[in-house]
Design a protein around this motif. Structure first.
Motif, short mmCIF file in Angstrom:
data_model
loop_
_atom_site.label_atom_id
_atom_site.label_comp_id
_atom_site.label_asym_id
_atom_site.label_seq_id
_atom_site.Cartn_x
_atom_site.Cartn_y
_atom_site.Cartn_z
N LEU A 320 0.80 -1.22 0.00
CA LEU A 320 0.00 0.00 0.00
C LEU A 320 0.83 1.27 0.00
CD1 LEU A 320 -2.73 -1.01 2.63
CD2 LEU A 320 -2.88 -1.12 0.15
N TRP A 321 2.17 1.13 -0.02
CA TRP A 321 3.02 2.31 0.11
C TRP A 321 2.78 3.34 -1.00
CZ3 TRP A 321 8.41 2.54 2.54
CH2 TRP A 321 8.39 1.90 3.78
N VAL A 322 2.79 2.90 -2.24
CA VAL A 322 2.67 3.85 -3.36
C VAL A 322 1.31 4.56 -3.34
CG1 VAL A 322 2.55 4.07 -5.86
CG2 VAL A 322 4.40 2.76 -4.80
N PRO A 323 0.18 3.86 -3.27
CA PRO A 323 -1.10 4.60 -3.26
C PRO A 323 -1.27 5.51 -2.06
CG PRO A 323 -1.45 2.24 -2.89
CD PRO A 323 -0.05 2.40 -3.33
N MET A 324 -0.77 5.11 -0.87
CA MET A 324 -0.94 5.94 0.32
C MET A 324 -0.02 7.17 0.27
SD MET A 324 -1.49 3.17 3.40
CE MET A 324 -2.24 4.35 4.52
N LEU A 325 1.23 6.96 -0.10
CA LEU A 325 2.18 8.07 -0.13
C LEU A 325 1.93 9.02 -1.30
CD1 LEU A 325 5.44 6.15 0.85
CD2 LEU A 325 4.22 7.83 2.22
N GLY A 326 1.15 8.57 -2.27
CA GLY A 326 0.81 9.44 -3.39
C GLY A 326 -0.50 10.17 -3.22
N ALA A 327 -1.11 10.06 -2.04
CA ALA A 327 -2.44 10.64 -1.81
C ALA A 327 -2.39 11.93 -1.01
CB ALA A 327 -3.34 9.62 -1.12
N GLY A 328 -1.27 12.66 -1.07
CA GLY A 328 -1.18 13.94 -0.38
C GLY A 328 -1.04 13.79 1.13
N ASP A 394 14.04 5.32 -8.92
CA ASP A 394 13.96 6.72 -9.35
C ASP A 394 13.06 7.56 -8.45
OD1 ASP A 394 15.67 6.32 -11.55
OD2 ASP A 394 14.00 5.57 -12.76
N GLY A 395 13.17 7.31 -7.16
CA GLY A 395 12.41 8.10 -6.19
C GLY A 395 11.11 7.48 -5.76
N SER A 396 10.67 6.39 -6.40
CA SER A 396 9.44 5.71 -6.00
C SER A 396 9.71 4.80 -4.80
CB SER A 396 8.89 4.88 -7.15
OG SER A 396 7.82 4.05 -6.70
N PRO A 397 8.79 4.77 -3.81
CA PRO A 397 8.97 3.88 -2.65
C PRO A 397 8.43 2.48 -2.90
CG PRO A 397 7.03 5.22 -2.30
CD PRO A 397 7.61 5.65 -3.65
N PHE A 398 8.03 2.15 -4.14
CA PHE A 398 7.37 0.88 -4.42
C PHE A 398 8.20 -0.31 -3.94
CE2 PHE A 398 6.85 -2.81 -7.25
CZ PHE A 398 5.53 -3.11 -7.02
N TRP A 399 9.47 -0.36 -4.35
CA TRP A 399 10.29 -1.52 -4.01
C TRP A 399 10.64 -1.57 -2.54
CZ3 TRP A 399 10.01 -5.41 -6.99
CH2 TRP A 399 9.85 -5.24 -8.37
N VAL A 400 10.63 -0.42 -1.88
CA VAL A 400 10.86 -0.41 -0.43
C VAL A 400 9.70 -1.10 0.27
CG1 VAL A 400 11.34 1.02 1.58
CG2 VAL A 400 12.13 1.75 -0.68
N GLY A 401 8.47 -0.81 -0.18
CA GLY A 401 7.31 -1.48 0.39
C GLY A 401 7.31 -2.98 0.12
N ILE A 402 7.73 -3.37 -1.09
CA ILE A 402 7.81 -4.79 -1.42
C ILE A 402 8.85 -5.49 -0.56
CG2 ILE A 402 8.32 -6.44 -3.26
CD1 ILE A 402 5.65 -4.94 -3.51
N TYR A 403 9.95 -4.81 -0.30
CA TYR A 403 10.99 -5.34 0.59
C TYR A 403 10.40 -5.63 1.97
CZ TYR A 403 14.99 -4.88 3.83
OH TYR A 403 15.91 -5.04 4.84
N LEU A 404 9.60 -4.70 2.51
CA LEU A 404 8.95 -4.92 3.80
C LEU A 404 8.04 -6.15 3.74
CD1 LEU A 404 8.02 -4.12 6.66
CD2 LEU A 404 6.39 -2.55 5.60
N SER A 405 7.24 -6.26 2.69
CA SER A 405 6.33 -7.41 2.57
C SER A 405 7.11 -8.73 2.50
CB SER A 405 5.47 -7.25 1.32
OG SER A 405 4.63 -6.13 1.42
N GLY A 406 8.24 -8.72 1.82
CA GLY A 406 9.05 -9.93 1.73
C GLY A 406 9.61 -10.36 3.07
N MET A 407 10.12 -9.41 3.84
CA MET A 407 10.66 -9.73 5.16
C MET A 407 9.56 -10.20 6.11
SD MET A 407 13.92 -9.33 4.82
CE MET A 407 13.61 -9.93 3.14
N ALA A 408 8.38 -9.57 6.00
CA ALA A 408 7.26 -9.99 6.84
C ALA A 408 6.80 -11.40 6.50
CB ALA A 408 6.11 -9.00 6.68
#
Length: 428
Positions: A320-328, A394-408
């Motif tokens: 949910l990182w990208v949709p939440m962080l892109g919602a202002g 390139d500044g998107s947190p998408f893969w950071v969120g996926i990294y969290l999901s993988g570790m979880a």
């Protein structure tokens, strides 16, 4: 309450460094010229402390399982306090060159060494003295030191930043970089003096006293842990993995991402420091609240079932990182609240779960090693990996969120393979 006071001070010291690793150290302790390289170097030093934590767990665990929890906790607090105070008086790179980051690394390692012995001792003092059926509730009190320490440390940095304002919102003021950042480190001495007074009035764990009376103290607890409870060490390490990754992404990485401008080499959300720290502190309030609430839930439903549900929530949160962080502003605030809520819910039961994996005569060593080896796999790597993934995206947190999901997902697997510990005899 004594365990809460001690862990609050220890986590305060740790957070003071974490905040300075973002705001100050890239500017003062590494060569100027490449902003991304300086930030990564600062995070690398931050992560180096995690490597020292298992050594601290072994050292203080040995003392705690042989000499008692009380005196060991005094030593851990004193080590942390001295190291933090000395960071506050270090010369910078401009003054002494590479000696400055070298000394910073040494003191950071001392911080990690101390914290490696702190948590398990505090958790044992709380849970081993808890009434029947309330271990998970008592175990949330040392855990509560994390959000309280965060609020005190970041609140103090925020006050200093307000008193020493900067004309450039992306960078602290000259006065802040010159001397203001040192105040939270020096203030640690006052907190440690109070903490030592509290720790010296602690009661010794009843489980340890019974172990001594039975003559069951091991001469080398470390050897006994690996010989008899190797499986529990591995499971405990992975139980904590999602907690550590989430924790350091929501505190250290988020501060970098939230403050970075949209036009920076590593583009971010573009908030000024004061605004974003206030937003983080609001989120950490939920961290503390749900840390307390998680205790009764873990007593009612069991540690394992409670954590399986929460860990599933962390897996989903990563997507949910990208949709939440892109919602202002509303989306970012919701992201902080949800992330810190999940953090409290997963962190709280660990105060009871990890100690319950081991018998009393090796409990300090066993729970400490699991907790702190996980810090290498999770906390040491998380900020560094996050910056690398942030850059690769390139500044998107998408893969950071996926990294969290993988570790979880790894934590979820360990919980599925593990057993419930709610009804074990804590004094055995």
């Amino acid at each position: 309450m004594a365990s809460l006071v001690g862990t609050t001070i220890e986590f305060y010291d740790f957070y003071v460094y974490a905040t300075a690793a973002v705001l100050v150290f890239p500017h003062l302790f590494f060569p100027a010229g490449n902003e991304k390289t300086a930030l990564l170097a600062s995070f690398a030093v931050f992560g180096a402390a995690m490597g020292a934590r298992p050594l601290g767990a072994v050292f203080f665990g040995h003392l705690g399982d042989k000499r008692g929890r009380k005196i060991t906790l005094v030593g851990a607090l004193l080590t942390m306090g001295i190291a933090t105070f000395l960071i506050g008086v270090l010369p910078t790179y401009a003054s002494v060159g590479w000696i400055a980051p070298a000394m910073l690394v040494v003191l950071r390692l001392a911080q990690g060494f101390a914290l490696g012995g702190e948590w398990s001792g505090a958790a044992l003092v709380a849970t081993e003295n808890a009434p029947a059926g309330k271990r998970a509730i008592f175990g949330t009190f040392p855990q509560l030191g994390a959000p309280i320490g965060f609020i005190i440390a970041n609140g103090l940095f925020l006050i200093i930043a307000v008193l020493l304002p900067s004309s450039d919102p992306s960078k602290p003021s000259e006065a802040f970089l010159d001397w203001g950042w040192r105040i939270p480190f020096l203030f640690s001495a006052v907190m440690v003096i109070f903490g030592l007074w509290v720790r010296l009035h602690l009661v010794e764990s009843t489980a340890f006293e019974k172990t001594v009376k039975k003559g069951a103290v091991h001469s080398v607890p470390l050897v006994a842990v690996f010989r008899t409870h190797g499986k529990e060490l591995v499971l405990g390490t992975f139980y904590m993995l999602a907690t550590y990754v989430l924790f350091y992404l929501m505190t250290t990485f988020s501060l970098s991402y939230g403050r970075a401008s949209a036009t920076a080499a590593l583009p971010g959300l573009g908030y000024d420091y004061r605004t974003f720290v206030l937003m983080m502190i609001a989120g950490v309030v939920f961290f503390g609240l749900f840390t307390l609430l998680s205790g009764p839930w873990a007593e009612r439903w069991g540690r394992r079932k409670t954590l399986i549900g929460i860990t599933l929530g962390i897996v989903v949160f990563g997507f949910l990182w990208v949709p939440m962080l892109g919602a202002g502003f509303v989306g970012v605030m919701a992201w902080l609240i949800l992330g810190f809520t999940l953090m409290g819910m997963t962190f709280g039961p660990m105060g009871a779960l990890l100690p319950e994996l081991f018998p009393a005569n090796i409990r300090y060593t066993g729970s400490g090693i699991s907790y702190n080896v996980s810090s290498i796999l999770g906390a040491a790597l998380a900020p560094f990996v996050a910056v690398a993934l942030w850059s690769a995206g390139d500044g998107s947190p998408f893969w950071v969120g996926i990294y969290l999901s993988g570790m979880a997902s790894l934590t979820l697997l360990a919980l599925v393979l593990g057993k419930e510990t709610k009804d074990i005899d804590i004094e055995a």
